[in-house]
Motif scaffolding. Structure first.
Motif, PDB file in Angstrom:
ATOM      1  N   LEU B  40       0.838  -1.208   0.000  1.00 54.54           N
ATOM      2  CA  LEU B  40       0.000   0.000   0.000  1.00 54.54           C
ATOM      3  C   LEU B  40       0.869   1.253   0.000  1.00 54.54           C
ATOM      4  CD1 LEU B  40      -2.768  -0.851   2.599  1.00 54.54           C
ATOM      5  CD2 LEU B  40      -3.107  -0.313   0.236  1.00 54.54           C
ATOM      6  N   LEU B  61      -4.634  13.692  -2.033  1.00 56.29           N
ATOM      7  CA  LEU B  61      -5.912  13.379  -1.387  1.00 56.29           C
ATOM      8  C   LEU B  61      -6.166  11.884  -1.419  1.00 56.29           C
ATOM      9  CD1 LEU B  61      -7.963  16.261  -2.865  1.00 56.29           C
ATOM     10  CD2 LEU B  61      -7.765  15.742  -0.478  1.00 56.29           C
ATOM     11  N   PHE B  62      -5.818  11.247  -2.533  1.00 52.66           N
ATOM     12  CA  PHE B  62      -6.011   9.798  -2.610  1.00 52.66           C
ATOM     13  C   PHE B  62      -5.127   9.085  -1.607  1.00 52.66           C
ATOM     14  CE2 PHE B  62      -8.878   8.129  -5.718  1.00 52.66           C
ATOM     15  CZ  PHE B  62      -9.307   9.276  -6.340  1.00 52.66           C
ATOM     16  N   VAL B  63      -3.900   9.600  -1.406  1.00 51.97           N
ATOM     17  CA  VAL B  63      -3.033   8.997  -0.388  1.00 51.97           C
ATOM     18  C   VAL B  63      -3.686   9.092   0.983  1.00 51.97           C
ATOM     19  CG1 VAL B  63      -0.835   9.233   0.772  1.00 51.97           C
ATOM     20  CG2 VAL B  63      -0.939   9.385  -1.669  1.00 51.97           C
ATOM     21  N   PHE B  64      -4.333  10.216   1.245  1.00 48.77           N
ATOM     22  CA  PHE B  64      -5.046  10.400   2.509  1.00 48.77           C
ATOM     23  C   PHE B  64      -6.108   9.318   2.693  1.00 48.77           C
ATOM     24  CE2 PHE B  64      -8.280  12.613   5.044  1.00 48.77           C
ATOM     25  CZ  PHE B  64      -7.513  12.977   6.127  1.00 48.77           C
ATOM     26  N   PHE B  65      -6.884   9.064   1.620  1.00 50.92           N
ATOM     27  CA  PHE B  65      -7.934   8.046   1.731  1.00 50.92           C
ATOM     28  C   PHE B  65      -7.331   6.644   1.842  1.00 50.92           C
ATOM     29  CE2 PHE B  65     -10.491  11.391  -0.467  1.00 50.92           C
ATOM     30  CZ  PHE B  65     -11.224  11.704   0.654  1.00 50.92           C
ATOM     31  N   VAL B  66      -6.227   6.413   1.130  1.00 50.29           N
ATOM     32  CA  VAL B  66      -5.580   5.098   1.242  1.00 50.29           C
ATOM     33  C   VAL B  66      -5.116   4.865   2.678  1.00 50.29           C
ATOM     34  CG1 VAL B  66      -3.552   3.776   0.565  1.00 50.29           C
ATOM     35  CG2 VAL B  66      -4.890   4.909  -1.154  1.00 50.29           C
ATOM     36  N   MET B  67      -4.602   5.915   3.325  1.00 51.88           N
ATOM     37  CA  MET B  67      -4.182   5.774   4.720  1.00 51.88           C
ATOM     38  C   MET B  67      -5.360   5.431   5.624  1.00 51.88           C
ATOM     39  SD  MET B  67      -1.488   8.757   5.407  1.00 51.88           S
ATOM     40  CE  MET B  67       0.148   8.695   4.738  1.00 51.88           C
ATOM     41  N   THR B  68      -6.533   6.058   5.353  1.00 51.23           N
ATOM     42  CA  THR B  68      -7.726   5.738   6.135  1.00 51.23           C
ATOM     43  C   THR B  68      -8.091   4.268   5.986  1.00 51.23           C
ATOM     44  OG1 THR B  68      -8.453   7.917   5.469  1.00 51.23           O
ATOM     45  CG2 THR B  68     -10.030   6.561   6.614  1.00 51.23           C
ATOM     46  N   VAL B  69      -8.092   3.807   4.727  1.00 54.87           N
ATOM     47  CA  VAL B  69      -8.452   2.412   4.478  1.00 54.87           C
ATOM     48  C   VAL B  69      -7.426   1.486   5.120  1.00 54.87           C
ATOM     49  CG1 VAL B  69      -8.767   0.700   2.677  1.00 54.87           C
ATOM     50  CG2 VAL B  69      -9.731   2.941   2.411  1.00 54.87           C
ATOM     51  N   ALA B  70      -6.131   1.862   5.072  1.00 51.09           N
ATOM     52  CA  ALA B  70      -5.107   1.014   5.666  1.00 51.09           C
ATOM     53  C   ALA B  70      -5.281   0.922   7.173  1.00 51.09           C
ATOM     54  CB  ALA B  70      -3.722   1.563   5.328  1.00 51.09           C
ATOM     55  N   ALA B  71      -5.675   2.033   7.811  1.00 52.98           N
ATOM     56  CA  ALA B  71      -5.883   2.004   9.255  1.00 52.98           C
ATOM     57  C   ALA B  71      -7.053   1.094   9.603  1.00 52.98           C
ATOM     58  CB  ALA B  71      -6.124   3.416   9.771  1.00 52.98           C
ATOM     59  N   ALA B  72      -8.156   1.218   8.842  1.00 52.04           N
ATOM     60  CA  ALA B  72      -9.319   0.365   9.093  1.00 52.04           C
ATOM     61  C   ALA B  72      -8.969  -1.097   8.877  1.00 52.04           C
ATOM     62  CB  ALA B  72     -10.460   0.782   8.165  1.00 52.04           C
ATOM     63  N   ALA B  74      -6.008  -2.503   9.073  1.00 50.45           N
ATOM     64  CA  ALA B  74      -5.111  -3.004  10.118  1.00 50.45           C
ATOM     65  C   ALA B  74      -5.897  -3.350  11.367  1.00 50.45           C
ATOM     66  CB  ALA B  74      -4.045  -1.965  10.428  1.00 50.45           C
ATOM     67  N   ALA B  75      -6.869  -2.497  11.737  1.00 47.99           N
ATOM     68  CA  ALA B  75      -7.642  -2.771  12.956  1.00 47.99           C
ATOM     69  C   ALA B  75      -8.425  -4.068  12.810  1.00 47.99           C
ATOM     70  CB  ALA B  75      -8.574  -1.604  13.238  1.00 47.99           C
TER      71      ALA B  75
END
Lengths: 170, 101
Positions: B40, B61-72, B74-75
């Motif tokens: 990712l 901005l897309f990197v920002f959303f990718v980080m959100t998805v990666a955090a979700a 990972a949890a």
């Protein structure tokens, strides 16, 4: 040698070497620490690309939140010693072979397509694109719906994680 | 921008394929998961590179959303690994095959 090239070589070497070390260490804890080093190198690369906001977010979100969660789970589980590398050596050779072939293919495609021809924005435009002001403006005007959706995604992930990790009482 | 865009793209491709090799060769579920995070991140590097070289902030901005998805991801993924470890007492993905036909 310009300063940007020196910084690219420095941070790029850190990122590349630590990613290779990450997948070859037997101990999961050492792997996680190398992944954090890789994220730090990537954050430096983002700074050389004038993406200040993403560089800071990378450190805060990835190295600060996600990797702490990983380290927490690794230390919580502390699995017994077992063979972590696959016991089929054929599969391993196949995997590295496939990865190498695809890498050669990618390098070939990148050099054939000349991506640097069309897009040469000025440094000022590049710096402006990376500021938190510009990103925040975009986020709250054109991308407000995906932003809200990301919030719901995080809420769903939080609830899902609690439900999945909850101890079941019968 | 002084240095060619190809350098960043090749570094990103290298990191992505290191992640692919990690997913295919490692058997520890947590390390497989960390390899996915690596992939990712290499995609993020490509997005930031093009965003910066084109002077357009959409890629970031897309990197920002990718980080959100990666955090979700990972949890939820770590919760699944935790539940799996509680049931089978192993992290080896060769031993966890209840969904395999």
């Amino acid at each position: 040698m310009s300063l940007q090239l020196i910084l690219f070589v420095l941070f790029g070497t850190i990122a590349a070497v630590s990613s290779v070390l990450m997948i070859t260490r037997a101990n999961a804890l050492i792997s996680a620490l190398f992944l954090i080093l890789n994220f730090a190198g990537l954050s430096g690369l983002y700074l050389t690309l004038n993406a200040q906001f993403i560089a800071v977010t990378q450190v805060i979100v990835y190295a600060g939140a996600i990797m702490v969660l990983f380290l927490f789970v690794i230390m919580l589980l502390k699995p017994e010693h077992e063979k972590y590398f696959s016991h089929q050596p054929k599969l391993k050779i196949f995997a590295f072979f496939i990865a190498f072939i695809v890498f050669i293919q990618l390098v070939f495609m990148i050099f054939v397509s000349h991506p640097s021809q069309g897009n040469n924005a000025s440094v000022a435009a590049s710096v402006k694109a990376g500021t938190i002001e510009e990103i925040g403006k975009q986020l709250y005007t054109n991308y407000v719906l995906p932003f809200e959706a990301a919030g719901y995604l995080l809420l769903a992930a939080t609830i899902g994680a609690i439900v999945l990790a909850k101890k079941k009482f019968e | 921008m002084n240095i060619p865009i190809e350098y960043y793209l090749i570094l990103s491709g290298f990191m992505f394929l290191v992640g692919v090799a990690g997913v295919l060769t490692r058997r520890n579920a947590i390390i497989v998961f960390m390899s996915i995070e690596l992939m990712l991140n290499s995609a993020n590097l490509t997005l930031v590179t093009f965003s910066s070289y084109m002077g357009n902030s959409t890629g970031q901005l897309f990197v920002f959303f990718v980080m959100t998805v990666a955090a979700a991801e990972a949890a939820v993924g770590l919760a699944i690994i935790l539940a799996m470890f509680r049931n089978k007492l192993t992290l080896n993905i060769d031993d966890i095959n209840i969904l395999k036909w």
